[in-house]
Design an enzyme around this catalytic site. Sequence first.
Site, mmCIF file in Angstrom:
data_model
loop_
_atom_site.group_PDB
_atom_site.id
_atom_site.type_symbol
_atom_site.label_atom_id
_atom_site.label_comp_id
_atom_site.label_asym_id
_atom_site.label_seq_id
_atom_site.Cartn_x
_atom_site.Cartn_y
_atom_site.Cartn_z
ATOM 1 N N GLY A 293 10.032 29.986 42.011
ATOM 2 C CA GLY A 293 9.091 29.164 41.236
ATOM 3 C C GLY A 293 9.551 27.711 41.294
ATOM 4 O O GLY A 293 10.348 27.327 42.166
ATOM 5 N N GLU A 314 11.675 35.874 46.357
ATOM 6 C CA GLU A 314 10.556 35.678 45.425
ATOM 7 C C GLU A 314 9.762 36.977 45.304
ATOM 8 O O GLU A 314 9.335 37.549 46.300
ATOM 9 C CB GLU A 314 9.661 34.519 45.915
ATOM 10 N N ASP A 424 8.197 24.918 24.190
ATOM 11 C CA ASP A 424 8.467 26.166 24.913
ATOM 12 C C ASP A 424 8.447 27.395 24.008
ATOM 13 O O ASP A 424 8.149 28.491 24.458
ATOM 14 C CB ASP A 424 9.847 26.091 25.600
ATOM 15 N N HIS A 556 -3.733 -2.452 48.565
ATOM 16 C CA HIS A 556 -3.327 -2.117 49.928
ATOM 17 C C HIS A 556 -2.034 -2.848 50.262
ATOM 18 O O HIS A 556 -1.882 -4.004 49.876
ATOM 19 C CB HIS A 556 -4.418 -2.542 50.906
HETATM 20 P P1 FAD Z 1 13.925 22.312 24.329
HETATM 21 O O1 FAD Z 1 13.964 21.118 25.193
HETATM 22 O O2 FAD Z 1 14.471 23.579 24.873
HETATM 23 O O3 FAD Z 1 14.662 21.939 22.974
HETATM 24 C C1 FAD Z 1 14.866 22.875 21.961
HETATM 25 C C2 FAD Z 1 16.086 22.465 21.160
HETATM 26 O O4 FAD Z 1 16.155 23.262 19.991
HETATM 27 C C3 FAD Z 1 17.403 22.691 21.907
HETATM 28 O O5 FAD Z 1 18.096 21.466 22.036
HETATM 29 C C4 FAD Z 1 18.171 23.688 21.025
HETATM 30 O O6 FAD Z 1 19.554 23.398 20.990
HETATM 31 C C5 FAD Z 1 17.519 23.479 19.676
HETATM 32 N N1 FAD Z 1 17.584 24.647 18.781
HETATM 33 C C6 FAD Z 1 17.170 25.909 19.035
HETATM 34 N N2 FAD Z 1 17.339 26.689 17.952
HETATM 35 C C7 FAD Z 1 17.885 25.908 16.990
HETATM 36 C C8 FAD Z 1 18.305 26.126 15.636
HETATM 37 N N3 FAD Z 1 18.176 27.320 15.025
HETATM 38 N N4 FAD Z 1 18.839 25.086 14.948
HETATM 39 C C9 FAD Z 1 18.990 23.867 15.523
HETATM 40 N N5 FAD Z 1 18.610 23.607 16.786
HETATM 41 C C10 FAD Z 1 18.053 24.606 17.510
HETATM 42 N N6 FAD Z 1 9.578 20.253 32.451
HETATM 43 C C11 FAD Z 1 8.822 19.245 32.940
HETATM 44 O O7 FAD Z 1 7.797 18.911 32.345
HETATM 45 N N7 FAD Z 1 9.174 18.578 34.085
HETATM 46 C C12 FAD Z 1 10.276 18.906 34.789
HETATM 47 O O8 FAD Z 1 10.571 18.303 35.825
HETATM 48 C C13 FAD Z 1 11.092 19.971 34.308
HETATM 49 N N8 FAD Z 1 12.200 20.331 34.963
HETATM 50 C C14 FAD Z 1 12.986 21.335 34.457
HETATM 51 C C15 FAD Z 1 14.122 21.702 35.153
HETATM 52 C C16 FAD Z 1 14.933 22.706 34.676
HETATM 53 C C17 FAD Z 1 16.164 23.082 35.431
HETATM 54 C C18 FAD Z 1 14.603 23.350 33.439
HETATM 55 C C19 FAD Z 1 15.495 24.425 32.874
HETATM 56 C C20 FAD Z 1 13.470 23.012 32.741
HETATM 57 C C21 FAD Z 1 12.640 22.001 33.251
HETATM 58 N N9 FAD Z 1 11.480 21.634 32.584
HETATM 59 C C22 FAD Z 1 10.698 20.627 33.108
HETATM 60 C C23 FAD Z 1 11.038 22.316 31.348
HETATM 61 C C24 FAD Z 1 11.393 21.479 30.113
HETATM 62 O O9 FAD Z 1 12.785 21.256 30.083
HETATM 63 C C25 FAD Z 1 10.954 22.202 28.861
HETATM 64 O O10 FAD Z 1 9.595 22.532 28.966
HETATM 65 C C26 FAD Z 1 11.168 21.328 27.622
HETATM 66 O O11 FAD Z 1 12.519 20.990 27.465
HETATM 67 C C27 FAD Z 1 10.680 22.047 26.359
HETATM 68 O O12 FAD Z 1 10.902 21.235 25.257
HETATM 69 P P2 FAD Z 1 11.094 21.837 23.779
HETATM 70 O O13 FAD Z 1 11.233 20.658 22.903
HETATM 71 O O14 FAD Z 1 10.037 22.824 23.516
HETATM 72 O O15 FAD Z 1 12.449 22.665 23.858
#
Ligand code: FAD
Length: 578
Positions: A293, A314, A424, A556
């Site tokens: 993916g 895959e 997420d 351009h």
């Molecule tokens: P997250 O960024 O996961 O943040 C959640 C936070 O909650 C974490 O820091 C965690 O520590 C904290 N947390 C969880 N539970 C608790 C709790 N009980 N108490 C306190 N803190 C807590 N997306 C793109 O759009 N473009 C890209 O190019 C891209 N590249 C990626 C590459 C990789 C390798 C990966 C793994 C992901 C990539 N993504 C990309 C996806 C993107 O990182 C996620 O979609 C995004 O980070 C989601 O944001 P979020 O705020 O929902 O969660």
Amino acid sequence: MKYDLIINKLSGHDKTGTIGKINVKEGDSIKHGDVLFIIESQKGTLKFVSDYDGILEKLSIHEGDIVEKKQVIGIVEGECASPESCDINTIKETPKKTLKTSYSFGISKPQKKEYEKEVVVVGGGPGGYVAAIRAAQNGKSVLLIEEDRLGGTCLNYGCIPTKAIISSVDLLRKIKVSEEFGLEVEGLKINMPDIIERKGNVVNNLVSGVEHLMEKNKIEVIEGRAQVEDKNILSVKNKKIDAKIKFENLIIATGSSPKSIPIEGSDCGSILNSKDLLELKEIPQSMTIIGGGVIGMEFAFIFNSLGTKVNIIEFFPSILNNMDDDIIEVVRESAIKSGIKLYENSCATSIKTSLEGTKIVEFRTEDSHNILISDKVAIAVGRSANIDSLDLEKLGVELNENESGISVDSKMRTSNEAIYAIGDVTNIMQLAHVASHQGIVAADNIAGIYSEMHYDNIPSAVFTFPEVGSTGLTEKECTQRNIEYKIGKFPLFANGKAQAMGETEGFVKIIANAETNLVIGGSIAGIHATDLLSVITNLIDSKTSIDKASHTIYAHPTTSESVHEAILSADNKGIHYV
Ligand code: FAD
């Protein structure tokens, strides 16, 4: 009592080892017998098991670091459960040089605090921190709880670090063809630790930026893990703080974690995930990545460019399965040309480790069983929503139908109307910009400002070589939804700027509704694809017809002229390509 954590043992007579998966972080409580991390060396894999019950006060290693026997790698405050081994580890009067720490031998009590806030956000990723800023802009008192680092997965272990490494690799690829541009470069050397260090600096700068934004917006930030006490009360308890936090509205933004696969050997400590791959300071000779993916393919091109022999297994019929076939074909062709071995329609069935430490991945296709041997194996098969991060039942928050994420409506409200969930953890679309926008929608609704999420024009970008991306509807989706459509396509080899840059792979494709003539989608493969995508996103959002869009003038020479040409060719009026 304080103890140094020391590497007392490596496999066989090895003098050095590489730190594999680390299971703990500073501030964690650890118990005697816990596996703190894995050390890999030529002779095999070793688990570093705790001799102590206590708190891991300092950990000065990262995954991928090379360590040697007798190296001090951390400090534990607590009790030793096996005195004969701990005796030698007890910290004497003078702290060791390597740790640069001054010790206080008394146990300081966590600070007791009570908060009452209008909005509390759990999770400081691109969903959570953006939601917190918008809530503060809307005049609310806001508190954010983050257990790891502000910026979440995206800034620390995802979007940004991958793109920082891709930038190094991009430069490397250019230098390798420098003679075509009339330049001779001698003595080119890849310095992987420096690439990783640069990546770390980029990440740290951005994390500091988010910290600054929190301060400027007067958002209180608590470091620690949020736990649910009651329907409207959270707590954070650790070495530093013992806090009770009462909220009017809660935004859950706890993100996601790498998925594993239920096959033999997949839970072995030396199997890498995306976070591990970002810390590899030695370039492996060969690597098998399970999952083709977005994440799997980005890493495949990174390591292939660095000289690693990469295999991709895959499960689906093709890599980047959700994209249109013509886009997939560009990436597939480029991967094969670069030497990446693709095994599509293939299911990994086991991972074994040979005596020498190499990995053997068994997989089957429709009619055969095969094996791949490589130095490293990485799993990149998607991410699971962190639905267990908080006690959702206590909060009265329900999961979606297949229990893969928190259920929300278009305003990001959960089944408890005071609680919202974004990013997420909702498992709707795991993209950083989706998480951020959901955060804005949630914070606005909390402030009584009407706002809804729509998912029919979400751009998605893949940073392979070349880059690809799509926005709005794909041809596949138009067919599934029985939408009559027409396309306009323009190849990059017919674009002057692309020729000048020597980047002629790929094309721009515009999709329009055949009946209304409105732009409804677009895909791009090639140089600047991920930036150009926003032109098409805007056309779709502003409900622009092909006719109207064809009158916009593009500078351009730029690659954006290809978008214009694709628009023109949807009505068979293309100028530079027939
Ligand atoms: P997250 O960024 O996961 O943040 C959640 C936070 O909650 C974490 O820091 C965690 O520590 C904290 N947390 C969880 N539970 C608790 C709790 N009980 N108490 C306190 N803190 C807590 N997306 C793109 O759009 N473009 C890209 O190019 C891209 N590249 C990626 C590459 C990789 C390798 C990966 C793994 C992901 C990539 N993504 C990309 C996806 C993107 O990182 C996620 O979609 C995004 O980070 C989601 O944001 P979020 O705020 O929902 O969660």
